[in-house]
Design a protein around this motif. Structure first.
Motif, PDB file in Angstrom:
ATOM      1  N   TYR A  32      72.594  52.667 105.651  1.00  0.00           N
ATOM      2  CA  TYR A  32      71.922  53.948 105.906  1.00  0.00           C
ATOM      3  C   TYR A  32      72.780  54.865 106.777  1.00  0.00           C
ATOM      4  CZ  TYR A  32      68.817  57.366 108.032  1.00  0.00           C
ATOM      5  OH  TYR A  32      68.277  58.534 108.496  1.00  0.00           O
ATOM      6  N   LEU A  38      69.119  58.888 103.270  1.00  0.00           N
ATOM      7  CA  LEU A  38      68.229  57.844 102.766  1.00  0.00           C
ATOM      8  C   LEU A  38      68.201  57.895 101.240  1.00  0.00           C
ATOM      9  CD1 LEU A  38      66.229  55.646 103.650  1.00  0.00           C
ATOM     10  CD2 LEU A  38      64.428  57.379 103.619  1.00  0.00           C
ATOM     11  N   ALA A  40      67.029  55.887  97.357  1.00  0.00           N
ATOM     12  CA  ALA A  40      65.857  55.252  96.763  1.00  0.00           C
ATOM     13  C   ALA A  40      65.811  53.748  97.029  1.00  0.00           C
ATOM     14  CB  ALA A  40      65.835  55.509  95.262  1.00  0.00           C
ATOM     15  N   SER A  41      66.975  53.118  97.124  1.00  0.00           N
ATOM     16  CA  SER A  41      67.028  51.683  97.391  1.00  0.00           C
ATOM     17  C   SER A  41      68.339  51.344  98.097  1.00  0.00           C
ATOM     18  CB  SER A  41      66.936  50.888  96.082  1.00  0.00           C
ATOM     19  OG  SER A  41      68.145  51.009  95.338  1.00  0.00           O
ATOM     20  N   SER A 107      68.669  57.886  92.261  1.00  0.00           N
ATOM     21  CA  SER A 107      69.071  57.473  93.608  1.00  0.00           C
ATOM     22  C   SER A 107      68.473  58.369  94.688  1.00  0.00           C
ATOM     23  CB  SER A 107      70.593  57.505  93.729  1.00  0.00           C
ATOM     24  OG  SER A 107      71.062  58.844  93.628  1.00  0.00           O
ATOM     25  N   LEU A 108      68.003  59.572  94.294  1.00  0.00           N
ATOM     26  CA  LEU A 108      67.496  60.602  95.214  1.00  0.00           C
ATOM     27  C   LEU A 108      68.622  61.213  96.044  1.00  0.00           C
ATOM     28  CD1 LEU A 108      64.206  58.876  96.457  1.00  0.00           C
ATOM     29  CD2 LEU A 108      64.522  60.434  94.525  1.00  0.00           C
ATOM     30  N   SER A 109      69.835  61.166  95.511  1.00  0.00           N
ATOM     31  CA  SER A 109      70.992  61.757  96.179  1.00  0.00           C
ATOM     32  C   SER A 109      71.682  62.737  95.223  1.00  0.00           C
ATOM     33  CB  SER A 109      71.990  60.673  96.589  1.00  0.00           C
ATOM     34  OG  SER A 109      73.227  61.235  96.979  1.00  0.00           O
ATOM     35  N   THR A 194      55.490  57.601  98.417  1.00  0.00           N
ATOM     36  CA  THR A 194      56.820  57.930  98.929  1.00  0.00           C
ATOM     37  C   THR A 194      57.854  57.548  97.884  1.00  0.00           C
ATOM     38  OG1 THR A 194      58.506  57.447 100.623  1.00  0.00           O
ATOM     39  CG2 THR A 194      56.925  55.708 100.133  1.00  0.00           C
ATOM     40  N   LYS A 195      58.897  58.347  97.751  1.00  0.00           N
ATOM     41  CA  LYS A 195      59.952  58.054  96.783  1.00  0.00           C
ATOM     42  C   LYS A 195      60.914  56.983  97.289  1.00  0.00           C
ATOM     43  CE  LYS A 195      59.926  62.700  94.753  1.00  0.00           C
ATOM     44  NZ  LYS A 195      60.744  63.926  94.489  1.00  0.00           N
ATOM     45  N   TYR A 196      60.802  56.666  98.574  1.00  0.00           N
ATOM     46  CA  TYR A 196      61.750  55.729  99.183  1.00  0.00           C
ATOM     47  C   TYR A 196      61.155  54.335  99.379  1.00  0.00           C
ATOM     48  CZ  TYR A 196      63.989  60.198 100.213  1.00  0.00           C
ATOM     49  OH  TYR A 196      64.541  61.453 100.097  1.00  0.00           O
ATOM     50  N   PHE A 199      63.541  51.180  99.144  1.00  0.00           N
ATOM     51  CA  PHE A 199      64.386  51.002 100.327  1.00  0.00           C
ATOM     52  C   PHE A 199      63.559  50.468 101.493  1.00  0.00           C
ATOM     53  CE2 PHE A 199      66.156  52.229 104.375  1.00  0.00           C
ATOM     54  CZ  PHE A 199      67.507  51.965 104.245  1.00  0.00           C
TER      55      PHE A 199
END
Length: 232
Positions: A32, A38, A40-41, A107-109, A194-196, A199
């Motif tokens: 992290y 942050l 997704a995993s 990945s949310l990135s 939450t999308k995270y 993780f």
């Protein structure tokens, strides 16, 4: 000589347990902070340069040390599977997680999305759904076997305090796996809390896993001895 050899092997096992425990505690933290965002995993950090090094090295060390770990001698009267077989399963699963990484997508990135779009994958990265399934199954097997180890293997200790810690760690590991499944099902019904969540629950599984191995490596006893010596 034989007694000394056995003692050396025992000390080696304790060192392996401590190393596995420390790595388990620091894996989510390292990926992290080195990644700066942050995802997704934990597995998605494979697609970021510095975090990928921590991810690959730590999971590979997990795998190799678990494969080399023998544990207690198998008791056919009270056990259905030996420590050696169980840690071998966990070790192989950890290595599969490394060599068959998660899919680049979701990945949310923003930076990783560009990699996915251009198909400029690092190392063994991919956008293949089948490989992603293999990765997810391996990750689940790895966490499940480590929870099993905490509950059914480590609790053969005569130390009631340690046994309680092992059971709590097992419950946290398995609860985390169950919650990931629950959140996946909720997503199918368009309920996203939450999308995270992957993780988050991977972290709440890996940290207790690390704690249980540290306790099994007699870290608590080492700390107690250290304070006892200071008082003297």
């Amino acid at each position: 000589m034989k007694a000394k050899h056995n003692k050396d092997l025992q000390h080696s096992d304790y060192r392996i347990r401590k190393l596995i425990g420390v790595l388990g505690l620091f894996l989510p933290i390292l990926v992290y902070f080195s990644g700066g965002e942050l995802l997704a995993s934990i597995s998605h950090y494979y697609y970021k340069p510095l975090p990928s090094l921590f991810f690959i090295i730590i999971l590979s060390v997990f795998g190799l040390f678990l494969l080399s770990y023998k544990g207690y001698k198998f008791d056919s009267k009270t056990e259905t599977i030996s420590d050696d077989i169980l840690t071998n399963i966990g070790g192989i699963a950890a290595l599969v997680v490394v060599f068959v990484p998660t899919c680049c997508k979701e990945s949310l990135s923003a930076s990783i999305d560009i990699i996915c779009r251009d198909e400029n994958y690092p190392l063994l990265g991919h956008g293949n759904t089948f490989k992603n399934t293999i990765h997810l199954v391996a990750a689940g097997v790895f966490m499940f076997t480590m929870g099993w180890m905490s509950k059914f293997k480590f609790t053969r200790s005569s130390n009631d305090v340690n046994n309680t810690i092992y059971k709590i760690c097992r419950n946290l590991v398995w609860a985390s796996i169950a919650l990931i499944v629950v959140f996946i099902v909720l997503e199918d019904y368009d309920i996203v809390l939450t999308k995270y969540y992957v993780f988050i629950f991977e972290t709440t599984a890996i940290i207790p896993f690390g704690i249980s191995w540290l306790v099994k490596g007699e870290v608590l006893d080492n700390v107690s001895d250290m304070f006892t010596k200071k008082e003297k």
